[in-house]
Design an enzyme around this catalytic site. Structure first.
Site, PDB file in Angstrom:
ATOM      1  N   HIS A 249       0.821  -1.204   0.000  1.00  0.00           N
ATOM      2  CA  HIS A 249       0.000   0.000   0.000  1.00  0.00           C
ATOM      3  C   HIS A 249       0.858   1.259   0.000  1.00  0.00           C
ATOM      4  CE1 HIS A 249      -3.830  -2.156   1.632  1.00  0.00           C
ATOM      5  NE2 HIS A 249      -3.639  -2.343   0.335  1.00  0.00           N
ATOM      6  N   HIS A 381      -4.053  -5.717 -10.880  1.00  0.00           N
ATOM      7  CA  HIS A 381      -2.724  -5.206 -10.533  1.00  0.00           C
ATOM      8  C   HIS A 381      -1.703  -5.535 -11.622  1.00  0.00           C
ATOM      9  CE1 HIS A 381      -3.434  -3.779  -6.448  1.00  0.00           C
ATOM     10  NE2 HIS A 381      -4.190  -4.838  -6.252  1.00  0.00           N
TER      11      HIS A 381
END
Length: 408
Positions: A249, A381
């Site tokens: 993150h 992703h």
């Protein structure tokens, strides 16, 4: 940085891997609507729930594919969108169910995380000209605004019960991070500057917390937005809300901050680039190859010691994208060096040439594992990591792909 001008590396691999990923996911449509969970070889697992976040990500990814001229991608985007407007939508209370179980029951609750991906999907599909996408985007933005955005906090709440009668006290930074991504995409699709303003407000709060905690971002908060550093200490492998700092993150925030800065243009402050650099550096220092083997650990404690050492595919993907973004913004060759290292790592360990796509989880010895992520349900992703290095920092990915498609 001009479109398709990747940082120095094997640009052919980026293009070929993109095509390979699009090909792997083609079997995602579930016969009852929405996206099926894909197994290791891409076979749909019809015994698992159909998730809103996976369905929305597939709509987003194949909208990008349509913009790039991938044969059949437009139809697949439409199938995913039909799942969002159909079986996954709550016709009684509005918004989206988290998932539909294998026996056809909606899972309880309403999650901001899921709704941000509906906004992302609808934004990309709108730019791709998919039927019904603008109406879906209007609906999704309305729900996100009325149910999750708090005008006093200038942050998004996290979760409600199904009929929107009780708001949980938990607040989470993960949903807000993806809300920033969704707001940037919605701005590209609508031109509404309010979306940029909200993305900036959320990012300011995240950066303050980053500075206060040595750039190890707190993920979990109470209703007053006070950090809960021990949250899920007993559920360290949780795929969405693990204990501690989540290395991936920090990398994802680093990249999103640079997209926001580019979107704001002359109105951007001088604090955004230093924050992006600091988050990137902390993630690399704490997470990369810290236990004797290549790869990023999943989480660390608040002193930077590894907690969960599994290697998640999405962390490597975000590392590639963040390094490319920092190279595009600064021209600093150290980011190019990291970009090359992580592309090589993915090629050697994460990509699965035998079965397709990327292993979603590896153990600390870089062997396929399934402690947290069985199968290969998610293209989002990996596809973005292959595309983002080849487009400018702004506009966003779908808007950039639309320009590239129009120029062909």
């Amino acid at each position: 940085m001009s479109p398709w001008a990747a940082p120095p590396t094997d640009a052919t691999w980026l293009a070929e891997e993109t095509d390979r990923l699009f090909a792997f996911g083609r079997r995602f449509p579930h016969p009852l609507g929405g996206a099926a969970w894909l197994t290791t070889d891409g076979t749909p697992d019809l015994g698992k729930p159909r998730h809103t976040w996976i369905t929305a990500r597939m709509a987003h990814v194949y909208s990008l594919g349509h913009l790039l001229g991938v044969p059949g991608a437009g139809h697949l985007a439409d199938v995913a969108l039909a799942g969002l407007t159909g079986v996954l939508h709550d016709p009684d209370h509005g918004g989206w169910h988290p998932a539909i179980t294998s026996d056809g029951r909606p899972e309880p609750g309403k999650s901001c995380y899921d709704h941000t991906f509906v906004v992302l999907a609808a934004s990309s599909a709108t730019l791709a000209g998919r039927p019904g996408a603008p109406e879906l985007l209007t609906d999704a933005l309305d729900v996100l605004d009325k149910r999750f955005w708090n005008h006093d906090d200038e942050m998004f709440a996290d979760r409600w019960d199904t009929p929107w009668s009780r708001l949980d006290d938990y607040r989470g930074l993960n949903a807000n991070m993806h809300a920033v991504e969704a707001m940037l995409a919605a701005h590209d699709a609508t031109g509404d500057a309010e979306h940029l303003r909200r993305a900036l407000a959320v990012t300011k709060r995240a950066v303050v917390w980053g500075r206060q905690h040595g750039w190890r971002l707190p993920e979990h908060f109470d209703a007053g937005w006070q950090p809960r550093p021990d949250y899920h200490h007993d559920r360290r492998h949780d795929p969405f809300q693990p204990f501690g700092a989540t290395v991936g993150h920090a990398l994802e925030w680093s990249r999103l901050i640079l997209h926001l800065e580019a979107a704001l243009g002359p109105d951007a402050g001088d604090w955004l680039l230093p924050a992006a650099k600091a988050l990137f550096d902390r993630a690399v220092q704490d997470g990369w190859a810290v236990d004797g083997a290549p790869g990023f650990v999943y989480t660390t404690d608040w002193d930077g010691a590894p907690v969960v050492r599994q290697r998640m595919h999405w962390v490597a993907a975000e590392a590639i994208a963040a390094a490319a973004a920092l190279h595009a913004r600064t021209g600093d060759e150290r980011y190019t060096a990291w970009f090359r290292i992580w592309c090589a790592y993915v090629r050697e360990h994460v990509a699965d040439p035998a079965h397709g796509s990327w292993w979603h989880e590896l153990d600390p010895a870089n062997q396929p594992a399934a402690t947290t992520w069985p199968g290969k349900p998610d293209l989002y992703h990996a596809v973005q990591a292959m595309l983002l290095p080849r487009v400018p920092l702004a506009p966003g990915l779908a808007a950039s792909c639309a320009r590239i498609g129009a120029a062909r």
